[in-house]
Design a protein around this motif. Structure first.
Motif, PDB file in Angstrom:
ATOM      1  N   UNK A  65      10.355 -17.280 -15.714  1.00  0.00           N
ATOM      2  CA  UNK A  65       8.966 -17.480 -15.342  1.00  0.00           C
ATOM      3  C   UNK A  65       8.388 -16.135 -14.884  1.00  0.00           C
ATOM      4  N   UNK A  66       7.242 -15.772 -15.412  1.00  0.00           N
ATOM      5  CA  UNK A  66       6.586 -14.520 -15.050  1.00  0.00           C
ATOM      6  C   UNK A  66       5.686 -14.724 -13.831  1.00  0.00           C
ATOM      7  N   UNK A  67       5.244 -13.624 -13.270  1.00  0.00           N
ATOM      8  CA  UNK A  67       4.334 -13.680 -12.124  1.00  0.00           C
ATOM      9  C   UNK A  67       2.982 -14.213 -12.584  1.00  0.00           C
ATOM     10  N   UNK A  68       2.429 -15.139 -11.832  1.00  0.00           N
ATOM     11  CA  UNK A  68       1.130 -15.736 -12.133  1.00  0.00           C
ATOM     12  C   UNK A  68       0.037 -14.666 -12.112  1.00  0.00           C
ATOM     13  N   UNK A  69      -0.875 -14.707 -13.080  1.00  0.00           N
ATOM     14  CA  UNK A  69      -1.940 -13.702 -13.192  1.00  0.00           C
ATOM     15  C   UNK A  69      -2.842 -13.667 -11.955  1.00  0.00           C
ATOM     16  N   UNK A  70      -3.154 -14.827 -11.386  1.00  0.00           N
ATOM     17  CA  UNK A  70      -3.994 -14.851 -10.180  1.00  0.00           C
ATOM     18  C   UNK A  70      -3.273 -14.226  -8.986  1.00  0.00           C
ATOM     19  N   UNK A  71      -1.971 -14.467  -8.895  1.00  0.00           N
ATOM     20  CA  UNK A  71      -1.170 -13.866  -7.824  1.00  0.00           C
ATOM     21  C   UNK A  71      -1.101 -12.345  -8.011  1.00  0.00           C
ATOM     22  N   UNK A  72      -0.932 -11.900  -9.251  1.00  0.00           N
ATOM     23  CA  UNK A  72      -0.864 -10.468  -9.546  1.00  0.00           C
ATOM     24  C   UNK A  72      -2.146  -9.747  -9.135  1.00  0.00           C
ATOM     25  N   UNK A  73      -3.291 -10.400  -9.303  1.00  0.00           N
ATOM     26  CA  UNK A  73      -4.578  -9.793  -8.911  1.00  0.00           C
ATOM     27  C   UNK A  73      -4.666  -9.550  -7.409  1.00  0.00           C
ATOM     28  N   UNK A  74      -3.945 -10.328  -6.621  1.00  0.00           N
ATOM     29  CA  UNK A  74      -3.963 -10.178  -5.162  1.00  0.00           C
ATOM     30  C   UNK A  74      -3.047  -9.057  -4.671  1.00  0.00           C
ATOM     31  N   UNK A  82       4.094  -1.748 -11.821  1.00  0.00           N
ATOM     32  CA  UNK A  82       3.827  -0.313 -11.885  1.00  0.00           C
ATOM     33  C   UNK A  82       2.454   0.009 -11.317  1.00  0.00           C
ATOM     34  N   UNK A  83       2.385   1.075 -10.523  1.00  0.00           N
ATOM     35  CA  UNK A  83       1.119   1.584 -10.003  1.00  0.00           C
ATOM     36  C   UNK A  83       0.793   2.879 -10.748  1.00  0.00           C
ATOM     37  N   UNK A  84      -0.283   2.875 -11.523  1.00  0.00           N
ATOM     38  CA  UNK A  84      -0.659   4.057 -12.290  1.00  0.00           C
ATOM     39  C   UNK A  84      -1.188   5.181 -11.401  1.00  0.00           C
ATOM     40  N   UNK A  85      -1.703   4.832 -10.245  1.00  0.00           N
ATOM     41  CA  UNK A  85      -2.282   5.828  -9.340  1.00  0.00           C
ATOM     42  C   UNK A  85      -1.211   6.742  -8.736  1.00  0.00           C
ATOM     43  N   UNK A  86      -0.188   6.166  -8.126  1.00  0.00           N
ATOM     44  CA  UNK A  86       0.843   6.982  -7.459  1.00  0.00           C
ATOM     45  C   UNK A  86       2.159   7.004  -8.234  1.00  0.00           C
ATOM     46  N   UNK A  87       2.216   6.306  -9.384  1.00  0.00           N
ATOM     47  CA  UNK A  87       3.338   6.331 -10.312  1.00  0.00           C
ATOM     48  C   UNK A  87       4.591   5.623  -9.792  1.00  0.00           C
ATOM     49  N   UNK A  88       4.439   4.781  -8.776  1.00  0.00           N
ATOM     50  CA  UNK A  88       5.590   4.038  -8.264  1.00  0.00           C
ATOM     51  C   UNK A  88       5.794   2.761  -9.079  1.00  0.00           C
ATOM     52  N   UNK A  89       7.045   2.409  -9.228  1.00  0.00           N
ATOM     53  CA  UNK A  89       7.419   1.205  -9.953  1.00  0.00           C
ATOM     54  C   UNK A  89       8.282   0.356  -9.023  1.00  0.00           C
ATOM     55  N   UNK A  90       7.879  -0.889  -8.845  1.00  0.00           N
ATOM     56  CA  UNK A  90       8.550  -1.801  -7.905  1.00  0.00           C
ATOM     57  C   UNK A  90       9.300  -2.881  -8.679  1.00  0.00           C
ATOM     58  N   UNK A  91      10.486  -3.240  -8.231  1.00  0.00           N
ATOM     59  CA  UNK A  91      11.245  -4.280  -8.932  1.00  0.00           C
ATOM     60  C   UNK A  91      10.703  -5.684  -8.644  1.00  0.00           C
ATOM     61  N   UNK A  92      10.968  -6.585  -9.587  1.00  0.00           N
ATOM     62  CA  UNK A  92      10.702  -8.015  -9.414  1.00  0.00           C
ATOM     63  C   UNK A  92      12.047  -8.704  -9.590  1.00  0.00           C
ATOM     64  N   UNK A  93      12.492  -9.403  -8.553  1.00  0.00           N
ATOM     65  CA  UNK A  93      13.788 -10.099  -8.602  1.00  0.00           C
ATOM     66  C   UNK A  93      13.572 -11.588  -8.375  1.00  0.00           C
TER      67      UNK A  93
END
Length: 64
Positions: free
Chosen positions: A1-10, A29-40
Motif C-alpha cells: 500500500x502506498x502513501x495516500x495522496x492527501x496525506x502526502x500533501x500534508x 524526496x525533498x528537491x529543495x534541500x536534496x534529502x531523501x527520507x525512508x518509508x518503512x
C-alpha cells in the motif's frame, strides 16, 4: 500500500519545510534541500538522522 495522496500533501521536509515527493514506495524526496527520507511499512520516517542527502543530478526531476 502506498502513501495516500492527501496525506502526502500534508507532509513537509523537517529540514527546510518544503514539499516532499514520493519516489517509488520507499522514499520521500525533498528537491529543495536534496534529502531523501525512508518509508518503512507505509510509515514515513521524517528524522534528519535517517535522511540521506543526494548528489546534484541524481534525482529524476533534474534529469527531465
Amino acid at each position: 500500500m502506498a502513501i495516500d495522496a492527501d496525506f502526502l500533501k500534508m507532509l513537509a521536509c523537517p529540514a527546510c519545510k518544503s514539499e516532499l515527493i514520493l519516489r517509488g514506495d520507499d522514499r520521500l524526496f525533498c528537491a529543495q534541500c536534496r534529502r531523501s527520507y525512508p518509508v518503512r511499512d507505509d510509515i514515513p520516517i521524517l528524522l534528519l538522522d535517517e535522511a540521506t542527502v543526494e548528489a546534484p543530478g541524481t534525482s529524476p526531476a533534474e534529469r527531465e
